[in-house]
Design an enzyme around this catalytic site. Structure first.
Site, PDB file in Angstrom:
ATOM      1  N   GLY A  60     -69.073  37.979 -29.702  1.00 58.07           N
ATOM      2  CA  GLY A  60     -69.424  36.357 -28.757  1.00 58.07           C
ATOM      3  C   GLY A  60     -67.929  35.366 -28.684  1.00 58.07           C
ATOM      4  O   GLY A  60     -67.326  36.241 -28.223  1.00 58.07           O
ATOM      5  N   SER A 117     -66.933  35.894 -36.966  1.00 57.88           N
ATOM      6  CA  SER A 117     -65.526  36.048 -36.789  1.00 57.88           C
ATOM      7  C   SER A 117     -65.024  35.188 -37.634  1.00 57.88           C
ATOM      8  O   SER A 117     -65.222  33.901 -36.633  1.00 57.88           O
ATOM      9  CB  SER A 117     -65.388  36.051 -35.395  1.00 57.88           C
ATOM     10  OG  SER A 117     -63.830  36.021 -34.871  1.00 57.88           O
TER      11      SER A 117
HETATM   12  O1  OSB Z   1     -61.766  37.884 -28.662  1.00 58.39           O
HETATM   13  O2  OSB Z   1     -64.094  38.086 -29.168  1.00 58.39           O
HETATM   14  C1  OSB Z   1     -63.232  37.164 -29.019  1.00 58.39           C
HETATM   15  C2  OSB Z   1     -64.486  33.192 -29.150  1.00 58.39           C
HETATM   16  C3  OSB Z   1     -63.418  32.829 -27.945  1.00 58.39           C
HETATM   17  C4  OSB Z   1     -63.203  33.964 -27.531  1.00 58.39           C
HETATM   18  C5  OSB Z   1     -62.996  35.350 -27.706  1.00 58.39           C
HETATM   19  C6  OSB Z   1     -62.998  35.693 -28.796  1.00 58.39           C
HETATM   20  C7  OSB Z   1     -63.840  34.831 -30.155  1.00 58.39           C
HETATM   21  C8  OSB Z   1     -63.895  35.249 -31.033  1.00 58.39           C
HETATM   22  C9  OSB Z   1     -65.263  34.740 -31.783  1.00 58.39           C
HETATM   23  O3  OSB Z   1     -63.775  36.154 -31.754  1.00 58.39           O
HETATM   24  C10 OSB Z   1     -66.512  35.538 -31.471  1.00 58.39           C
HETATM   25  C11 OSB Z   1     -67.926  34.378 -31.780  1.00 58.39           C
HETATM   26  O4  OSB Z   1     -68.203  34.059 -32.797  1.00 58.39           O
HETATM   27  O5  OSB Z   1     -68.120  33.246 -31.298  1.00 58.39           O
END
Ligand code: OSB
Ligand code: MG
Length: 375
Positions: free
Chosen positions: A290, A135
Site C-alpha cells: 500500500g 502496516s
Molecule cells: O514500504 O510499504 C511501504 C507507506 C508509504 C510508503 C511505503 C510504504 C508504506 C506502507 C503503508 O507500508 C502501507 C499502507 O498502509 O498503505
C-alpha cells in the site's frame, strides 16, 4: 476505446493520524487522481507518489509534470484496443512508473466497464475475498506499539507489519512478539540498513518473522542476495522491483523469497500481472503493498489482490484506518476475520464521490481530444 478526455486533479487529504517510516513522517497527503473518458465511459486511477522523493524518486509534482507534458500528449485522441496497449505508447518515457500507472489503471477501469465486468475478473482474478494485514508506523516506545498492535488484532487483521529503523527495531519487535507469540508478524525497513548491519539484522531471526521487507538500498538487488545468504528470515523486496525483469533477476540471484507488488511502483496492472506471473512460475508468493491510498487506489489494489498467487495477506486495509471520509462509496471495509469482499459491480466496483472529490481538489487540468469529423 478512443480517449476523449483526461482530467488530472490534485487532492489534499489529511490522514487521521501521522504515519512514520524510516524515511519520515506523513500526514498531509497530496494525491493525484486521473479521470479518463473514452467512448463516453469514465475510468478512475490514482497516482501513488509520495510528496517527497524518499520512498522512490517520484513525487506528486514529478508525476503531475510527466502526465501533463509527456503522457497526455501521447494518449489524447488515440484509439486503443485495450488498456494494456497504453504501455507501447509511453514506453519511450523512462521510468516514472507511478505516473504511468495512475493513467493506465484508469484505462483498465474503462475496459472493465465497457465489458461489463468487475476489474478483478478482467485481470484474471479468482479470489472472492482477500486477506488483509496492516502496516504500522514507527511509534515512540515499544509499549505504545504493543497497544496499537492489540487494537489492530482485535479488529481481525491477519498479519501485522511493523515499520523499523536503526534504534527502533529489535526492542520493538521483541515487545510485540512477547505479547503475541503466535501472530503473523513482519517488519519493513524501507532501506534503512546496509550490509554492514548484517549481524544486527540477524538479531531478528529469533522472532519467527514472516519476512523482513526491503532492509537494504532501494535500488540494489545484488546486495540483498548477499544478505539473504546470511540471515534466516525471508527477505521480501519492495522498492527494488520496478518491473518483471527485476523480479526475475531477484529470484534468480536469491535476493528474496517473497515479493511485494505495488501497482504504482511497477507501472500499472499490465506489468503488475507480469510480476505476479513470474513469481508464480518460481513459487515465490506475492502480496499487495500500500501507499496510503485514497479509495480509488485502494479499489485497484483490491482488484489486483484477487490474482491466484496473492497468497499472503497484503497491506490493503479499511478506508476508516486512513480517512475520516473516503472518496469512494461504499468505503473499503474489512470483516472481523480480516478479509475484504471483492465487489461485483463493473470496473473498480466502487463509485467515486464526485462532490467530495471536487471539494478536496486544489489543482485541476483537463485535456480534450478534437471532435472527429462526422462524429
Ligand atoms: O514500504 O510499504 C511501504 C507507506 C508509504 C510508503 C511505503 C510504504 C508504506 C506502507 C503503508 O507500508 C502501507 C499502507 O498502509 O498503505
Ligand atoms: Mg515496503
Amino acid at each position: 476505446m478512443r480517449i476523449e478526455s483526461i482530467i488530472l486533479r490534485e487532492l489534499e487529504m489529511r490522514l487521521k493520524s501521522p504515519f512514520e517510516t524510516s524515511f519520515g513522517v506523513t500526514q498531509k497527503r497530496r494525491i493525484l487522481l486521473v479521470e479518463v473518458i473514452a467512448d463516453g465511459v469514465t475510468g478512475w486511477g490514482e497516482v501513488t507518489t509520495s510528496e517527497a522523493p524518499f520512498y522512490n524518486y517520484e513525487t506528486t509534482d514529478t508525476a503531475w509534470h510527466i502526465i501533463s507534458d509527456f503522457i497526455t500528449p501521447r494518449l489524447i485522441g488515440k484509439e486503443l484496443r485495450a488498456a494494456a496497449e497504453m504501455e507501447s505508447l509511453v514506453s519511450g518515457i523512462r521510468g516514472h512508473q507511478m505516473a504511468k500507472a495512475g493513467v493506465e489503471n484508469a484505462l483498465w477501469d474503462i475496459e472493465a466497464r465497457q465489458k461489463n465486468l468487475p476489474l478483478s475478473k478482467l485481470l484474471g482474478g479468482t479470489l472472492k475475498e482477500i486477506a488483509c494485514g496492516v502496516s504500522l508506523g514507527i511509534r515512540e516506545s515499544p509499549e505504545l506499539l504493543v497497544e496499537k498492535v492489540t487494537a489492530e488484532i482485535s479488529q481481525g487483521y491477519q498479519r501485522i507489519k511493523l515499520k523499523i529503523k536503526p534504534g527502533k527495531d529489535l526492542d520493538f519487535v521483541a515487545a510485540v512478539r512477547k505479547q503475541f507469540p503466535r501472530i503473523h508478524l513482519s517488519v519493513d525497513a524501507n532501506s534503512a540498513y546496509t550490509l554492514g548491519d548484517r549481524d544486527h539484522l540477524r538479531g531478528l531471526d529469533e522472532f519467527g518473522l514472516l519476512m523482513i521487507e526491503q532492509p537494504l538500498q532501494w535500488d540494489d538487488i545484488y546486495v540483498h542476495a548477499k544478505l539473504q545468504k546470511q540471515i534466516e528470515t525471508a527477505i521480501c523486496l519492495d522498492e527494488c522491483i520496478s518491473h518483471s525483469r527485476h523480479a526475475e533477476a531477484a529470484i534468480e540471484l536469491g535476493a528474496c523469497r517473497i515479493i511485494n507488488v505495488k501497482l504504482g511502483r511497477v507501472g500499472g496492472h499490465t506489468e503488475a500481472r507480469r510480476v505476479h506471473d513470474v513469481c508464480q512460475a518460481h513459487a515465490i508468493p506475492v502480496w499487495c503493498g500500500g501507499m496510503l491510498e485514497s479509495g480509488v487506489g485502494r479499489a485497484h489494489n483490491v482488484a489486483m489482490s484477487t490474482l491466484p498467487n496473492f497468497t499472503l495477506p497484503g497491506d490493503v486495509s479499511a478506508s476508516q484506518r486512513y480517512w475520516a471520509d473516503d472518496i469512494i462509496e461504499p468505503e473499503v471495509v474489512v470483516s472481523g476475520q480480516g478479509t475484504i469482499r471483492v465487489p461485483h459491480a463493473p470496473g473498480i466496483g466502487y463509485s467515486v464521490r464526485r462532490e467530495l472529490v471536487e471539494k478536496l481538489t486544489v489543482k485541476k487540468r483537463n485535456w480534450k481530444a478534437e471532435v472527429m469529423v462526422g462524429a
